[in-house]
Design a protein around this motif. Structure first.
Motif: not given
Length: 138
Positions: A60-76
């Motif tokens: 999850v950590i790698v995916t979040d950083l690699k994809e530059n996930a939008p703010e708030g998407e992780l907790l949604r």
């Protein structure tokens, strides 16, 4: 052939890299890095970490950083997958979530919640009925 010292050196490089990724992740999501760094589950750096009240694996950590996930998407995503699990439905991994995989709508989740409550109430009534007959010796 690798020597034990070479393997140990590689492991320390890996652990340092995992903590560097964790630091970037914590900075992005306003988690306390110093606290999180001490909260790798069972001390296993690079596996699952507790950040605040949330648990994330390295994927999850790698995916979040690699994809530059939008703010708030992780907790949604996190909240959605927790609710899916509690309702007995399939969630999705974070990578698929970010790519827009199919997911249940709020109305569909509400319908499942309602059905779950009906089942729980029926189970309670069944147990009461059985207990009543057991008291009479059946």
């Amino acid at each position: 052939m690798n020597k034990p010292d070479d393997n140990l050196r590689l492991l320390f490089v890996y652990y340092d890299s995992c903590n560097a990724l964790l630091e970037a992740f914590c900075e992005k999501h306003d988690f306390d890095y110093e606290d999180a760094k001490q909260c790798w589950v069972a001390g296993c750096v690079g596996e699952t970490v507790c950040c605040g009240d949330y648990y994330f694996n390295m994927d999850v950590i790698v995916t979040d950083l690699k994809e530059n996930a939008p703010e708030g998407e992780l907790l949604r995503w996190y909240d959605y997958t927790l609710e899916c699990h509690s309702l007995g439905t399939n969630g999705c991994n974070y990578s698929s979530w970010l790519k827009g995989c199919p997911r249940l709508s709020e109305d569909e989740m509400a319908e499942i919640r309602l059905c779950q409550k009906l089942v729980e109430e029926s189970e309670r009534q069944l147990k009461e009925c059985i207990a009543k007959y057991k008291e009479r010796g059946f």
